[in-house]
Design a protein around this motif. Structure first.
Motif, PDB file in Angstrom:
ATOM      1  N   LEU A   1     -21.301  -6.228  30.119  1.00 22.38           N
ATOM      2  CA  LEU A   1     -20.141  -6.891  29.515  1.00 22.38           C
ATOM      3  C   LEU A   1     -19.936  -6.440  28.071  1.00 22.38           C
ATOM      4  O   LEU A   1     -18.797  -6.281  27.610  1.00 22.38           O
ATOM      5  N   ARG A   2     -21.025  -6.199  27.360  1.00 19.25           N
ATOM      6  CA  ARG A   2     -20.898  -5.725  25.981  1.00 19.25           C
ATOM      7  C   ARG A   2     -20.321  -4.318  25.935  1.00 19.25           C
ATOM      8  O   ARG A   2     -19.564  -3.971  25.018  1.00 19.25           O
ATOM      9  N   GLN A   3     -20.679  -3.507  26.924  1.00 24.95           N
ATOM     10  CA  GLN A   3     -20.080  -2.178  27.027  1.00 24.95           C
ATOM     11  C   GLN A   3     -18.568  -2.295  27.261  1.00 24.95           C
ATOM     12  O   GLN A   3     -17.768  -1.578  26.655  1.00 24.95           O
ATOM     13  N   LEU A   4     -18.200  -3.216  28.136  1.00 30.23           N
ATOM     14  CA  LEU A   4     -16.781  -3.436  28.418  1.00 30.23           C
ATOM     15  C   LEU A   4     -16.053  -3.965  27.178  1.00 30.23           C
ATOM     16  O   LEU A   4     -14.923  -3.570  26.891  1.00 30.23           O
ATOM     17  N   HIS A   5     -16.734  -4.829  26.441  1.00 34.96           N
ATOM     18  CA  HIS A   5     -16.146  -5.388  25.219  1.00 34.96           C
ATOM     19  C   HIS A   5     -15.845  -4.284  24.216  1.00 34.96           C
ATOM     20  O   HIS A   5     -14.792  -4.269  23.576  1.00 34.96           O
ATOM     21  N   ARG A   6     -16.776  -3.361  24.079  1.00 34.95           N
ATOM     22  CA  ARG A   6     -16.564  -2.235  23.165  1.00 34.95           C
ATOM     23  C   ARG A   6     -15.359  -1.393  23.604  1.00 34.95           C
ATOM     24  O   ARG A   6     -14.584  -0.906  22.776  1.00 34.95           O
ATOM     25  N   ALA A   7     -15.211  -1.254  24.912  1.00 31.40           N
ATOM     26  CA  ALA A   7     -14.071  -0.483  25.430  1.00 31.40           C
ATOM     27  C   ALA A   7     -12.751  -1.190  25.144  1.00 31.40           C
ATOM     28  O   ALA A   7     -11.761  -0.567  24.752  1.00 31.40           O
ATOM     29  N   VAL A   8     -12.752  -2.509  25.310  1.00 34.85           N
ATOM     30  CA  VAL A   8     -11.537  -3.303  25.074  1.00 34.85           C
ATOM     31  C   VAL A   8     -11.142  -3.284  23.599  1.00 34.85           C
ATOM     32  O   VAL A   8      -9.958  -3.367  23.258  1.00 34.85           O
ATOM     33  N   ASN A   9     -12.123  -3.151  22.717  1.00 34.64           N
ATOM     34  CA  ASN A   9     -11.836  -3.123  21.281  1.00 34.64           C
ATOM     35  C   ASN A   9     -11.005  -1.912  20.868  1.00 34.64           C
ATOM     36  O   ASN A   9     -10.401  -1.913  19.791  1.00 34.64           O
TER      37      ASN A   9
ATOM     38  N   VAL B   1     -10.041 -19.681  28.069  1.00 36.28           N
ATOM     39  CA  VAL B   1      -9.494 -18.321  27.945  1.00 36.28           C
ATOM     40  C   VAL B   1      -7.972 -18.370  27.834  1.00 36.28           C
ATOM     41  O   VAL B   1      -7.365 -17.718  26.967  1.00 36.28           O
ATOM     42  N   ILE B   2      -7.345 -19.138  28.706  1.00 32.16           N
ATOM     43  CA  ILE B   2      -5.881 -19.210  28.717  1.00 32.16           C
ATOM     44  C   ILE B   2      -5.347 -19.757  27.399  1.00 32.16           C
ATOM     45  O   ILE B   2      -4.415 -19.196  26.795  1.00 32.16           O
ATOM     46  N   ILE B   3      -5.946 -20.836  26.923  1.00 38.21           N
ATOM     47  CA  ILE B   3      -5.465 -21.461  25.689  1.00 38.21           C
ATOM     48  C   ILE B   3      -5.683 -20.547  24.491  1.00 38.21           C
ATOM     49  O   ILE B   3      -4.792 -20.388  23.643  1.00 38.21           O
ATOM     50  N   ASP B   4      -6.854 -19.923  24.414  1.00 44.18           N
ATOM     51  CA  ASP B   4      -7.102 -18.995  23.303  1.00 44.18           C
ATOM     52  C   ASP B   4      -6.110 -17.836  23.319  1.00 44.18           C
ATOM     53  O   ASP B   4      -5.646 -17.393  22.267  1.00 44.18           O
TER      54      ASP B   4
ATOM     55  N   LYS C   1     -15.166 -13.715  25.295  1.00 38.97           N
ATOM     56  CA  LYS C   1     -14.839 -12.838  24.167  1.00 38.97           C
ATOM     57  C   LYS C   1     -14.008 -11.645  24.616  1.00 38.97           C
ATOM     58  O   LYS C   1     -13.043 -11.253  23.943  1.00 38.97           O
ATOM     59  N   ILE C   2     -14.369 -11.077  25.753  1.00 39.50           N
ATOM     60  CA  ILE C   2     -13.642  -9.912  26.269  1.00 39.50           C
ATOM     61  C   ILE C   2     -12.197 -10.277  26.601  1.00 39.50           C
ATOM     62  O   ILE C   2     -11.245  -9.601  26.196  1.00 39.50           O
ATOM     63  N   LEU C   3     -12.017 -11.363  27.353  1.00 39.22           N
ATOM     64  CA  LEU C   3     -10.690 -11.731  27.837  1.00 39.22           C
ATOM     65  C   LEU C   3      -9.766 -12.179  26.706  1.00 39.22           C
ATOM     66  O   LEU C   3      -8.572 -11.856  26.703  1.00 39.22           O
ATOM     67  N   VAL C   4     -10.318 -12.900  25.739  1.00 39.26           N
ATOM     68  CA  VAL C   4      -9.506 -13.327  24.601  1.00 39.26           C
ATOM     69  C   VAL C   4      -9.141 -12.124  23.729  1.00 39.26           C
ATOM     70  O   VAL C   4      -8.004 -12.001  23.255  1.00 39.26           O
TER      71      VAL C   4
ATOM     72  N   ILE D   1     -11.209  -2.999  36.323  1.00 37.11           N
ATOM     73  CA  ILE D   1     -12.559  -3.469  36.003  1.00 37.11           C
ATOM     74  C   ILE D   1     -12.573  -4.866  35.370  1.00 37.11           C
ATOM     75  O   ILE D   1     -13.587  -5.556  35.381  1.00 37.11           O
ATOM     76  N   MET D   2     -11.403  -5.310  34.837  1.00 34.93           N
ATOM     77  CA  MET D   2     -11.368  -6.622  34.181  1.00 34.93           C
ATOM     78  C   MET D   2     -11.599  -7.770  35.157  1.00 34.93           C
ATOM     79  O   MET D   2     -11.921  -8.874  34.748  1.00 34.93           O
ATOM     80  N   LYS D   3     -11.447  -7.489  36.450  1.00 34.62           N
ATOM     81  CA  LYS D   3     -11.653  -8.568  37.421  1.00 34.62           C
ATOM     82  C   LYS D   3     -13.075  -9.113  37.339  1.00 34.62           C
ATOM     83  O   LYS D   3     -13.312 -10.305  37.598  1.00 34.62           O
ATOM     84  N   HIS D   4     -14.029  -8.266  36.953  1.00 35.16           N
ATOM     85  CA  HIS D   4     -15.422  -8.718  36.872  1.00 35.16           C
ATOM     86  C   HIS D   4     -15.608  -9.703  35.719  1.00 35.16           C
ATOM     87  O   HIS D   4     -16.376 -10.667  35.838  1.00 35.16           O
ATOM     88  N   ALA D   5     -14.920  -9.474  34.614  1.00 36.65           N
ATOM     89  CA  ALA D   5     -15.016 -10.403  33.485  1.00 36.65           C
ATOM     90  C   ALA D   5     -14.425 -11.760  33.850  1.00 36.65           C
ATOM     91  O   ALA D   5     -14.894 -12.803  33.395  1.00 36.65           O
ATOM     92  N   ILE D   6     -13.389 -11.756  34.682  1.00 37.03           N
ATOM     93  CA  ILE D   6     -12.784 -13.025  35.126  1.00 37.03           C
ATOM     94  C   ILE D   6     -13.716 -13.742  36.104  1.00 37.03           C
ATOM     95  O   ILE D   6     -13.987 -14.938  35.965  1.00 37.03           O
ATOM     96  N   LEU D   7     -14.225 -13.004  37.083  1.00 36.16           N
ATOM     97  CA  LEU D   7     -15.086 -13.616  38.096  1.00 36.16           C
ATOM     98  C   LEU D   7     -16.378 -14.173  37.487  1.00 36.16           C
ATOM     99  O   LEU D   7     -16.890 -15.209  37.927  1.00 36.16           O
TER     100      LEU D   7
END
Length: 337
Positions: free
Chosen positions: A17-25, A100-103, A59-62, A38-44
């Protein structure tokens, strides 16, 4: 990464997840991220049993929602389907999804439109619109799951940040209980929760954009349910070295200052004006602007002269005349040659 997301070890999941977070940044990666799904995994993984895994997902989704392209990915047909699927798993997980939705809504108007179209906004409003669900939210504010606690606090913020939501909250039978619990979190909660609770209370006590009958009386009743030390401790926050917390505290006090009961509570705190007028604790420009707005609100209150003396009022006027970003210059010595 996909294999790591499905690994039984929370440590492995967090690393992926931290690897994905870096990618999203990096905004340049969003197109590829959207294409591979790949974002489906962060949601699930919002439904994961490990709180640290859930925190990484949040953190990733927001963060994703801070970009227009990211909002489209989050609220794509697949994203909405997965969010609804996870949301229905349990009450606790539902509030993780709400968080997540509210943020995302609070940082993006586009996200609000997407979330509303997907039917999430009515679900969130319904949480406090009846006695049973309203009481449920208040109970969950005391949850040990920080993501659930955050979501419940943010539900209050979202409702009161918009006119239609504020009207829902004003007519909610559990509103006083919500305010009481939020004031407890603002004074006794962990730091992250304190900040969110201060923001939620600031929105609750803010004046609506349209006329609402008996608003002053209702908020007075809510204020009477707050923790006794709320105003004193909020004033103390103005001296802490945390600009976001200073802003949240100043915002709450500014909205309280719009009411007679708020001015009375502020001026009853020993040393309130000294703490408020001390500039050295406030170096951040946004925090300076928020503090200036607070002092302006207090100075403009028709009730101020009832509770304080002319000397303090003159000091407030001096601060206002100097401006929000005024800095005292050290005297320079003049040498005689």
């Amino acid at each position: 990464l996909k294999q790591g997301f499905e690994h039984p070890s929370p440590v492995v999941k967090r690393l992926c997840l931290r690897q994905l977070h870096r990618a999203v940044n990096d905004r340049r990666n969003l197109k590829m991220i959207g294409e591979v799904g790949i974002m489906k995994h962060a949601i699930l993984l919002l439904a994961d049993e490990d709180p640290s895994v859930v925190k990484e997902c949040n953190k990733i989704l927001v963060n994703l929602a801070s970009y227009d392209e990211g909002v489209i990915i989050l609220y794509s047909d697949q994203g909405v389907k997965l969010l609804k699927e996870v949301l229905d798993k349990s009450e606790t997980i539902r509030y993780r999804v709400f968080d997540v939705i509210i943020d995302s809504i609070l940082i993006s108007d586009q996200a609000f439109e997407f979330a509303s179209s997907a039917g999430f906004i009515p679900k969130i409003k319904a949480v406090v619109s009846t006695q049973s669900t309203g009481v449920s939210v208040i109970k969950l504010l005391e949850s040990n799951d920080l993501s659930v606690k955050f979501a419940c606090v943010d539900v209050m913020t979202l409702l009161n940040a918009r006119v239609d939501g504020k009207q829902v909250f004003l007519n909610c039978s559990s509103a006083s209980g919500a305010v009481r619990t939020l004031s407890h979190l603002a004074t006794r909660g962990v730091d992250d929760v304190k900040d969110r609770a201060l923001v939620a209370l600031a929105h609750i006590f803010s004046s609506p954009d349209v006329y609402v009958p008996d608003f002053e009386n209702k908020t007075n009743i809510w204020f009477s349910h707050c923790q006794p030390g709320l105003v004193k401790e909020t004033l103390q926050v103005l001296s802490l070295p945390s600009p976001p917390r200073q802003c949240a505290a100043a915002s709450l006090l500014s909205n309280l200052a719009l009411h007679r009961y708020g001015i009375e509570a502020i001026t009853r705190v020993p040393g309130w004006s000294e703490r408020l007028l001390e500039r050295r604790y406030c170096q951040d420009r946004e925090a300076q602007a928020q503090r200036f707005a607070l002092i302006l609100a207090i100075k403009r209150s028709p009730s101020l002269e009832e509770f304080t003396d002319r000397e303090i009022i003159n000091k407030l006027s001096k601060y206002i005349n100097e401006g929000a970003h005024y800095r005292e210059t050290a005297p320079t010595a003049i040498l005689e040659l």
